[in-house]
Motif scaffolding. Structure first.
Motif, PDB file in Angstrom:
ATOM      1  N   MET A 185       0.827  -1.206   0.000  1.00  0.00           N
ATOM      2  CA  MET A 185       0.000   0.000   0.000  1.00  0.00           C
ATOM      3  C   MET A 185       0.860   1.254   0.000  1.00  0.00           C
ATOM      4  O   MET A 185       0.521   2.246  -0.641  1.00  0.00           O
ATOM      5  CB  MET A 185      -0.914  -0.009   1.231  1.00  0.00           C
ATOM      6  CG  MET A 185      -1.912   1.113   1.261  1.00  0.00           C
ATOM      7  SD  MET A 185      -2.983   1.198  -0.165  1.00  0.00           S
ATOM      8  CE  MET A 185      -4.467   0.505   0.513  1.00  0.00           C
ATOM      9  N   VAL A 186       1.993   1.207   0.722  1.00  0.00           N
ATOM     10  CA  VAL A 186       2.824   2.406   0.793  1.00  0.00           C
ATOM     11  C   VAL A 186       3.466   2.711  -0.552  1.00  0.00           C
ATOM     12  O   VAL A 186       3.624   3.870  -0.936  1.00  0.00           O
ATOM     13  CB  VAL A 186       3.895   2.243   1.896  1.00  0.00           C
ATOM     14  CG1 VAL A 186       4.938   3.311   1.779  1.00  0.00           C
ATOM     15  CG2 VAL A 186       3.257   2.307   3.259  1.00  0.00           C
ATOM     16  N   TYR A 211      -1.395   6.628  -1.305  1.00  0.00           N
ATOM     17  CA  TYR A 211      -2.167   6.167  -0.164  1.00  0.00           C
ATOM     18  C   TYR A 211      -2.408   7.303   0.817  1.00  0.00           C
ATOM     19  O   TYR A 211      -3.411   7.333   1.514  1.00  0.00           O
ATOM     20  CB  TYR A 211      -1.455   5.011   0.551  1.00  0.00           C
ATOM     21  CG  TYR A 211      -0.365   5.453   1.504  1.00  0.00           C
ATOM     22  CD1 TYR A 211       0.902   5.766   1.041  1.00  0.00           C
ATOM     23  CD2 TYR A 211      -0.617   5.584   2.857  1.00  0.00           C
ATOM     24  CE1 TYR A 211       1.880   6.179   1.897  1.00  0.00           C
ATOM     25  CE2 TYR A 211       0.354   6.000   3.737  1.00  0.00           C
ATOM     26  CZ  TYR A 211       1.608   6.302   3.248  1.00  0.00           C
ATOM     27  OH  TYR A 211       2.578   6.718   4.099  1.00  0.00           O
ATOM     28  N   SER A 212      -1.515   8.287   0.871  1.00  0.00           N
ATOM     29  CA  SER A 212      -1.652   9.330   1.887  1.00  0.00           C
ATOM     30  C   SER A 212      -2.707  10.355   1.538  1.00  0.00           C
ATOM     31  O   SER A 212      -2.984  11.254   2.320  1.00  0.00           O
ATOM     32  CB  SER A 212      -0.315  10.033   2.104  1.00  0.00           C
ATOM     33  OG  SER A 212       0.189  10.455   0.869  1.00  0.00           O
ATOM     34  N   TYR A 213      -3.303  10.233   0.346  1.00  0.00           N
ATOM     35  CA  TYR A 213      -4.334  11.198  -0.017  1.00  0.00           C
ATOM     36  C   TYR A 213      -5.683  10.826   0.564  1.00  0.00           C
ATOM     37  O   TYR A 213      -6.637  11.570   0.394  1.00  0.00           O
ATOM     38  CB  TYR A 213      -4.462  11.286  -1.544  1.00  0.00           C
ATOM     39  CG  TYR A 213      -3.296  11.972  -2.215  1.00  0.00           C
ATOM     40  CD1 TYR A 213      -3.099  11.843  -3.587  1.00  0.00           C
ATOM     41  CD2 TYR A 213      -2.405  12.740  -1.512  1.00  0.00           C
ATOM     42  CE1 TYR A 213      -2.055  12.467  -4.226  1.00  0.00           C
ATOM     43  CE2 TYR A 213      -1.349  13.366  -2.135  1.00  0.00           C
ATOM     44  CZ  TYR A 213      -1.174  13.240  -3.494  1.00  0.00           C
ATOM     45  OH  TYR A 213      -0.139  13.848  -4.125  1.00  0.00           O
ATOM     46  N   TYR A 256      -5.066   5.031   7.676  1.00  0.00           N
ATOM     47  CA  TYR A 256      -5.425   4.194   8.827  1.00  0.00           C
ATOM     48  C   TYR A 256      -5.057   2.739   8.545  1.00  0.00           C
ATOM     49  O   TYR A 256      -4.542   2.034   9.428  1.00  0.00           O
ATOM     50  CB  TYR A 256      -6.924   4.352   9.096  1.00  0.00           C
ATOM     51  CG  TYR A 256      -7.492   3.485  10.181  1.00  0.00           C
ATOM     52  CD1 TYR A 256      -8.649   2.755   9.972  1.00  0.00           C
ATOM     53  CD2 TYR A 256      -6.898   3.412  11.430  1.00  0.00           C
ATOM     54  CE1 TYR A 256      -9.197   1.968  10.962  1.00  0.00           C
ATOM     55  CE2 TYR A 256      -7.432   2.623  12.429  1.00  0.00           C
ATOM     56  CZ  TYR A 256      -8.585   1.905  12.185  1.00  0.00           C
ATOM     57  OH  TYR A 256      -9.111   1.125  13.171  1.00  0.00           O
ATOM     58  N   PHE A 257      -5.300   2.285   7.306  1.00  0.00           N
ATOM     59  CA  PHE A 257      -4.969   0.914   6.937  1.00  0.00           C
ATOM     60  C   PHE A 257      -3.475   0.657   7.088  1.00  0.00           C
ATOM     61  O   PHE A 257      -3.049  -0.340   7.685  1.00  0.00           O
ATOM     62  CB  PHE A 257      -5.413   0.677   5.492  1.00  0.00           C
ATOM     63  CG  PHE A 257      -5.105  -0.684   4.950  1.00  0.00           C
ATOM     64  CD1 PHE A 257      -4.075  -0.854   4.026  1.00  0.00           C
ATOM     65  CD2 PHE A 257      -5.822  -1.784   5.342  1.00  0.00           C
ATOM     66  CE1 PHE A 257      -3.791  -2.107   3.524  1.00  0.00           C
ATOM     67  CE2 PHE A 257      -5.543  -3.043   4.842  1.00  0.00           C
ATOM     68  CZ  PHE A 257      -4.528  -3.206   3.928  1.00  0.00           C
ATOM     69  N   VAL A 258      -2.653   1.580   6.578  1.00  0.00           N
ATOM     70  CA  VAL A 258      -1.200   1.392   6.640  1.00  0.00           C
ATOM     71  C   VAL A 258      -0.727   1.388   8.087  1.00  0.00           C
ATOM     72  O   VAL A 258       0.081   0.545   8.497  1.00  0.00           O
ATOM     73  CB  VAL A 258      -0.495   2.492   5.822  1.00  0.00           C
ATOM     74  CG1 VAL A 258       0.964   2.558   6.158  1.00  0.00           C
ATOM     75  CG2 VAL A 258      -0.683   2.239   4.354  1.00  0.00           C
ATOM     76  N   SER A 267     -10.292  16.042  -1.957  1.00  0.00           N
ATOM     77  CA  SER A 267      -9.980  16.956  -3.040  1.00  0.00           C
ATOM     78  C   SER A 267      -9.139  16.296  -4.115  1.00  0.00           C
ATOM     79  O   SER A 267      -9.203  16.675  -5.278  1.00  0.00           O
ATOM     80  CB  SER A 267      -9.261  18.181  -2.485  1.00  0.00           C
ATOM     81  OG  SER A 267      -8.109  17.768  -1.783  1.00  0.00           O
ATOM     82  N   HIS A 268      -8.337  15.286  -3.718  1.00  0.00           N
ATOM     83  CA  HIS A 268      -7.468  14.653  -4.718  1.00  0.00           C
ATOM     84  C   HIS A 268      -8.271  13.834  -5.711  1.00  0.00           C
ATOM     85  O   HIS A 268      -7.888  13.708  -6.871  1.00  0.00           O
ATOM     86  CB  HIS A 268      -6.449  13.754  -4.027  1.00  0.00           C
ATOM     87  CG  HIS A 268      -5.599  14.478  -3.047  1.00  0.00           C
ATOM     88  ND1 HIS A 268      -4.502  15.199  -3.421  1.00  0.00           N
ATOM     89  CD2 HIS A 268      -5.700  14.615  -1.716  1.00  0.00           C
ATOM     90  CE1 HIS A 268      -3.944  15.735  -2.353  1.00  0.00           C
ATOM     91  NE2 HIS A 268      -4.659  15.403  -1.304  1.00  0.00           N
TER      92      HIS A 268
END
Lengths: 159, 199
Positions: A29-30, A47-49, A55-57, B144-145
């Motif tokens: 995922m990362v 994934y950070s968006y 939360y999953f990571v 927003s992304h």
């Protein structure tokens, strides 16, 4: 006793499988990212968006760290109750994180016409595929943790 | 006929239809969890809001369209309702079995069955909560992304009721976790009570 050795081997292999699955889910995922040019703006996906994927990571990382630590703990009786309770908490964490990530991924794949949310998997297919792989691994990890819980209950109750 | 904890051994003779349970703490926790999950189910199941939006103006009369937000439009909320309904049903059945189920022969597996069912209910409830929380976050803040707009600014009451259902469900999940730990510790207590009743 030979049955005790087999039980220990089975538990250890289950925990090793869980460690592999959680680690795989975190890493896949990362490293999932993709970008696409739509009309005249860049469409990036990481994934950070999305907070559900974050939360999953985090949950999978915590679970893999915990699995690693517990692997090195022999089955001493003084720790076994604590380990069982922590197992339950980690299993709950894993299940809720997989469920949350799947809910958001379903919106990403199919969209939600009532809310006016368009699916994004058409544009960022590489990200979608890798995220799907991570989710499958996370689901397997959650199932393995449930098996670990039930098996440790079984060995403690009928020991 | 001394028994320990909340379990009743099958050796006892009971002629009354209902029994006084010995473990009031567990029973009251189950009652609270039942009410919490039932509240969450009902509040989310009745969650619906309709807004009328003016789409165009024909001459002097505005053309209005009714836009509805329902929980069925989001699969995560449907799963949330189903999971909480099953959790409250489980707690209800556990309370009923505690009072009226002493005649059923469990073949010594009563505590194990209760512990495993409790674990499955915790798993189901936590999955439902997780999915619904993050879908609600998506509706509240958008993304927003991905170009997903938030909907809570137009449907205030829908979002408020959804948050209320989520909070009730979190309380229910916490209590379900405590109940699960208690039933597992009852299951794994030292086994000298197993010899009661053997002549």
């Amino acid at each position: 006793m030979i049955t005790k050795t087999w039980k220990m081997i089975f538990t250890l292999s289950l925990r090793l499988l869980a460690l592999t699955a959680t680690l795989a889910a975190t890493l896949v995922m990362v490293t999932a990212h993709d970008s696409a040019e739509v009309l005249n703006f860049t469409f990036k996906a990481k994934y950070s968006y999305e907070s559900a994927f974050k939360y999953f990571v985090v949950a999978e990382a915590i679970a893999s760290g915990y699995s690693l630590i517990v692997l090195f703990l022999s089955s001493k009786n003084s720790f076994s109750r604590l380990v069982m309770i922590l197992d339950m908490v980690v299993a709950m964490l894993l299940i809720s994180s997989v469920s949350a990530a799947m809910a958001v991924a379903q919106v990403g794949k199919k969209g939600n016409s009532h809310a006016g949310w368009l699916p994004i998997c058409g544009e960022v297919a590489k990200f979608c595929n890798q995220a799907t792989g991570a989710l499958i691994s996370g689901l397997l990890a959650a199932i393995i943790y449930l098996l670990i819980l039930i098996y440790s209950l079984h060995t403690d109750y009928w020991s | 006929m001394a028994t320990q904890g909340g379990g009743k051994s099958e050796v006892g003779v009971n002629s009354s239809p209902a029994l006084k349970p010995k473990d009031w703490v567990l029973l009251s926790l189950r009652l609270v969890a039942f009410f919490a999950t039932a509240t969450a189910t009902i509040v989310m199941a009745l969650n619906k809001q309709t807004n009328t939006v003016v789409v165009a103006t024909v001459g002097n009369t505005p053309v209005k369209v009714a836009v509805t937000a329902k929980f069925q439009q989001t699969p995560a909320f449907v799963f949330f309702v189903v999971a909480n309904a099953m959790a409250s049903f489980h707690n209800w059945m556990m309370i009923v079995v505690e009072f009226y189920g002493h005649k059923i022969d469990y073949k010594g597996l009563r505590l194990a069955i209760i512990a495993i069912l409790d674990m499955m209910t915790v798993a189901l409830a936590s999955a439902g909560d997780g999915a619904a929380t993050f879908m609600a976050d998506l509706g509240k803040n958008g993304n927003s992304h991905a170009r997903w707009n938030k909907i809570c600014d137009k449907f205030h009451a829908y979002c408020d009721r959804g948050s209320g259902a989520l909070i009730a469900s979190f309380i229910g999940l916490l209590i379900l976790l405590i109940i699960n730990v208690m039933s597992i510790s009852k299951l794994l207590k030292p086994k000298h009570t197993a010899y009661i009743g053997v002549p």
